[in-house]
Design a protein around this motif. Sequence first.
Motif, mmCIF file in Angstrom:
data_model
loop_
_atom_site.group_PDB
_atom_site.id
_atom_site.type_symbol
_atom_site.label_atom_id
_atom_site.label_comp_id
_atom_site.label_asym_id
_atom_site.label_seq_id
_atom_site.Cartn_x
_atom_site.Cartn_y
_atom_site.Cartn_z
ATOM 1 N N ILE A 1 -7.008 -1.529 -0.546
ATOM 2 C CA ILE A 1 -5.722 -1.248 -0.453
ATOM 3 C C ILE A 1 -4.915 -1.810 -2.559
ATOM 4 O O ILE A 1 -3.912 -1.356 -2.393
ATOM 5 C CB ILE A 1 -5.129 -2.099 0.213
ATOM 6 C CG1 ILE A 1 -5.275 -2.092 1.770
ATOM 7 C CG2 ILE A 1 -3.364 -2.614 0.051
ATOM 8 C CD1 ILE A 1 -5.105 -2.226 2.677
ATOM 9 N N PRO B 1 -10.337 5.904 5.365
ATOM 10 C CA PRO B 1 -9.037 5.426 5.895
ATOM 11 C C PRO B 1 -8.494 5.391 5.018
ATOM 12 O O PRO B 1 -7.213 5.447 5.658
ATOM 13 C CB PRO B 1 -10.268 4.807 6.325
ATOM 14 C CG PRO B 1 -10.920 5.189 6.987
ATOM 15 C CD PRO B 1 -11.633 5.740 5.566
ATOM 16 N N ILE B 2 -8.075 4.791 4.232
ATOM 17 C CA ILE B 2 -7.077 4.349 3.748
ATOM 18 C C ILE B 2 -6.575 5.186 2.523
ATOM 19 O O ILE B 2 -5.249 4.659 2.663
ATOM 20 C CB ILE B 2 -8.015 2.753 2.262
ATOM 21 C CG1 ILE B 2 -8.651 1.608 2.917
ATOM 22 C CG2 ILE B 2 -7.425 2.003 1.289
ATOM 23 C CD1 ILE B 2 -7.837 0.677 4.228
ATOM 24 N N PHE C 1 -6.543 8.094 3.166
ATOM 25 C CA PHE C 1 -5.347 8.874 4.311
ATOM 26 C C PHE C 1 -4.248 7.711 4.118
ATOM 27 O O PHE C 1 -3.007 8.114 4.814
ATOM 28 C CB PHE C 1 -6.035 8.770 5.803
ATOM 29 C CG PHE C 1 -6.846 10.007 5.868
ATOM 30 C CD1 PHE C 1 -5.855 11.522 5.973
ATOM 31 C CD2 PHE C 1 -7.808 10.295 5.778
ATOM 32 C CE1 PHE C 1 -6.555 12.882 6.268
ATOM 33 C CE2 PHE C 1 -8.484 11.698 6.095
ATOM 34 C CZ PHE C 1 -8.009 12.797 5.829
ATOM 35 N N LEU C 2 -4.435 6.509 4.710
ATOM 36 C CA LEU C 2 -3.950 5.588 4.860
ATOM 37 C C LEU C 2 -2.229 5.225 3.540
ATOM 38 O O LEU C 2 -0.738 5.429 4.080
ATOM 39 C CB LEU C 2 -3.676 4.223 5.123
ATOM 40 C CG LEU C 2 -3.030 3.512 5.278
ATOM 41 C CD1 LEU C 2 -1.915 3.042 6.309
ATOM 42 C CD2 LEU C 2 -3.405 1.791 5.077
ATOM 43 N N ASP D 1 -0.502 8.388 3.745
ATOM 44 C CA ASP D 1 0.498 8.901 4.512
ATOM 45 C C ASP D 1 2.013 7.597 3.365
ATOM 46 O O ASP D 1 2.782 8.465 3.992
ATOM 47 C CB ASP D 1 0.070 7.967 5.467
ATOM 48 C CG ASP D 1 0.327 9.348 6.935
ATOM 49 O OD1 ASP D 1 1.180 10.312 7.090
ATOM 50 O OD2 ASP D 1 0.280 8.783 7.613
ATOM 51 N N ALA D 2 1.967 7.462 2.904
ATOM 52 C CA ALA D 2 2.505 6.274 2.535
ATOM 53 C C ALA D 2 3.799 6.968 1.815
ATOM 54 O O ALA D 2 4.683 6.882 1.305
ATOM 55 C CB ALA D 2 1.910 4.808 1.552
ATOM 56 N N ASP E 1 3.398 10.279 1.619
ATOM 57 C CA ASP E 1 3.858 11.589 2.022
ATOM 58 C C ASP E 1 3.188 13.051 1.021
ATOM 59 O O ASP E 1 4.021 13.770 0.790
ATOM 60 C CB ASP E 1 5.259 11.524 1.967
ATOM 61 C CG ASP E 1 5.245 12.539 3.416
ATOM 62 O OD1 ASP E 1 4.802 12.499 3.635
ATOM 63 O OD2 ASP E 1 7.101 13.103 3.151
ATOM 64 N N MET F 1 8.998 7.016 -2.673
ATOM 65 C CA MET F 1 7.911 7.056 -1.942
ATOM 66 C C MET F 1 7.508 6.068 -2.554
ATOM 67 O O MET F 1 6.837 5.716 -2.209
ATOM 68 C CB MET F 1 7.473 8.400 -1.253
ATOM 69 C CG MET F 1 8.216 9.342 -0.622
ATOM 70 S SD MET F 1 8.886 8.977 0.884
ATOM 71 C CE MET F 1 7.384 8.483 1.649
ATOM 72 N N LYS G 1 6.946 2.458 -1.555
ATOM 73 C CA LYS G 1 6.086 2.591 0.642
ATOM 74 C C LYS G 1 4.817 1.773 0.219
ATOM 75 O O LYS G 1 5.108 0.679 0.788
ATOM 76 C CB LYS G 1 5.815 4.084 0.448
ATOM 77 C CG LYS G 1 7.468 4.418 1.286
ATOM 78 C CD LYS G 1 7.609 4.226 2.537
ATOM 79 C CE LYS G 1 8.554 4.555 2.411
ATOM 80 N NZ LYS G 1 9.150 4.206 3.762
ATOM 81 N N GLU H 1 4.863 -2.049 0.915
ATOM 82 C CA GLU H 1 4.799 -2.674 1.580
ATOM 83 C C GLU H 1 3.913 -2.969 2.182
ATOM 84 O O GLU H 1 3.371 -3.363 3.601
ATOM 85 C CB GLU H 1 5.460 -1.840 2.849
ATOM 86 C CG GLU H 1 7.060 -2.068 1.865
ATOM 87 C CD GLU H 1 8.149 -0.814 2.543
ATOM 88 O OE1 GLU H 1 7.251 -0.303 3.844
ATOM 89 O OE2 GLU H 1 9.037 0.123 2.071
ATOM 90 N N LEU H 2 2.522 -2.200 1.590
ATOM 91 C CA LEU H 2 0.545 -2.215 2.907
ATOM 92 C C LEU H 2 0.584 -4.399 2.494
ATOM 93 O O LEU H 2 0.427 -4.552 1.046
ATOM 94 C CB LEU H 2 -0.221 -1.690 2.100
ATOM 95 C CG LEU H 2 -0.078 -0.494 2.708
ATOM 96 C CD1 LEU H 2 -0.709 0.411 1.539
ATOM 97 C CD2 LEU H 2 -0.080 -0.133 3.819
ATOM 98 N N ASP H 3 0.616 -5.238 3.208
ATOM 99 C CA ASP H 3 0.062 -6.157 2.817
ATOM 100 C C ASP H 3 -1.704 -6.524 3.035
ATOM 101 O O ASP H 3 -2.462 -6.901 3.236
ATOM 102 C CB ASP H 3 0.431 -7.135 4.452
ATOM 103 C CG ASP H 3 -0.005 -9.189 4.251
ATOM 104 O OD1 ASP H 3 -0.309 -8.883 3.231
ATOM 105 O OD2 ASP H 3 1.051 -9.528 5.504
ATOM 106 N N ALA I 1 -8.866 13.267 11.148
ATOM 107 C CA ALA I 1 -7.673 12.906 11.123
ATOM 108 C C ALA I 1 -6.509 14.262 10.728
ATOM 109 O O ALA I 1 -5.610 14.080 10.688
ATOM 110 C CB ALA I 1 -7.440 12.423 9.681
#
Lengths: 417, 145
Positions: A77, A116-117, A119-120, A123-124, A126, A201, A204, A207-209, A384
């Motif tokens: 992250i 998975p990260i 993909f996350l 998504d953030a 887009d 974007m 965005k 905003e992930l903590d 996914a």
Amino acid sequence: MALSICIFAGALALIVSERFDRTKIALVGAALLLLTQTIDQELALEAIHFDTLGLLAGMMIIVRLTEATGLYTFIAIRAGQLSRGRPFLLVVALAVPTAILSAFLDNLTTILLMVPITFLLADAFDIDPIPLILIEVMACNIGGAATLIGDPPNIMIASATGLSFMDFIINVAPIAYFSTAVVVCLLYLAFRRRIRIAPEMRDKVLELDASRSIEDPRELKRLAPLLILTIVAFFVHKPLNLEPATVALCGATAMLAFSRQSLQETLGGIEWPTLFFFVGLFVMVGALEHTGAIDELTGAIVSITDGDRTAELLAITWSSSIIGGIVDNIPLTATMIPVVDSIAGDSGDNAYWWALSLGACFGGNLTIISAAANVAAAGMASRAGQPIGFVQFLKIGVPVTVFSTVLATIYLLLRYT
Amino acid sequence: MGILSHVPTLRSDRPLREAVETLQEVDVPALPVEDARGSLYGIFGEREFIEAIFPGYIKELRYAGFVPHSLDVAIERRSGCLDKPVGDYTNREPIAVTEGFSDAELAETFLHHRVLIVPVVDAERRVIGVVTRRTFFDIVSARMP
């Protein structure tokens, strides 16, 4: 000899067909060789490289324990956030931790943590996650070649030869990381239209903590010093007169002793099918050696290359890359180790081993089924809702494999001839 | 109190939207899904709907406490799944009991599988009804001395 070759070739064909589990195939092949007394039981036991199994098991425990703390998610992250929404920096931010993690963790774990990260993050922002995932898979397979513990072929080569962790760092890591850097830059150029991020974007991802991804800070405080100590011990295992397997198993034991995680669940996380696959494979290759089939193969290579060292290095690199990519680089390496050992003889010439390592590791990018990490990434993408097709992967995998193997060849020729 | 609940069954080839609407109308957390021949195909319920509507990678994460609220909008991009067949999102684990099941068999099924209903089927695997975990709990707890 004919029986050992038939059983081994049959097992390989079944592994490639993917119709049966590879562990079952290897164990059945080994059992047939023992029951037909093609190899006797004592020789079969000697053929099993217990240091390979110990190193793999030790690393599996270490990964299992440290993964549960959330440390690797935190790294992924933070790396993504450092990109600040710039596509090239995002690619670099994902490829660098992937290549570094894959050098110390196994490739499959690295991909299971990173995808998975990714993909996350996609998504953030887009954007389409698939180019990022393909770049990670390529970086993972190439970067895994960098260290003794990064990829099973290196673990097997080290067990068979006694080459140290530092030997791999000095001889393989430079070209592994150079190839990763070049391949990642080229893939960015190829994909840059698909990963454009709209200016609005870009923030965005901030905003992930990331700090909340550390699931168990106390456990991390207990295990992090031991993880660092284990990695340092890998670098100096030779002067300490410790085998890599001893370092891994002692590191795992220390972590188990201090960890508050369930012993049963942790040991349950050991990938027993992988370890038994190695057992079956070692016995089958032991039978090939014992019956003289390996000598025949070595003789064939030597006669084709006419004993010319440069031609031998090229033959080992390219056959390992292509055949390893089509079959599976673990049985390929197991078969090639006695061949290379025979070609290298008592010369102390380690260039042959680096050729095998680079070929076998880089070949993992050839097809979507060439390495466990590729299969895992495809599986996650499919779950996914964005499947990666066989041909879609092949269009990237073939040029990347050929290009990285060319780079490896140039490196080998420049440095060792 | 009867242990068996008679509930509507879903058709695997019908759209997810229809299945969700049916699920909203009944007071059980999941419903059995049957195939075109009328045999049990699987189970679709609240859990399967959450899995369908949220990004697939959420399930792959060990923990999602670091994901911000702004990403909740990501589910809007997946609203297309409502027009896909419910069979694509059905839990296909072979979970069912046949008529004449015992309490121990039900207990074992609820303990081994993360389901809130167990379909009861006949010899041809046609659904007769379901047992909900809540009903089973009520019946067992009522036996306490």
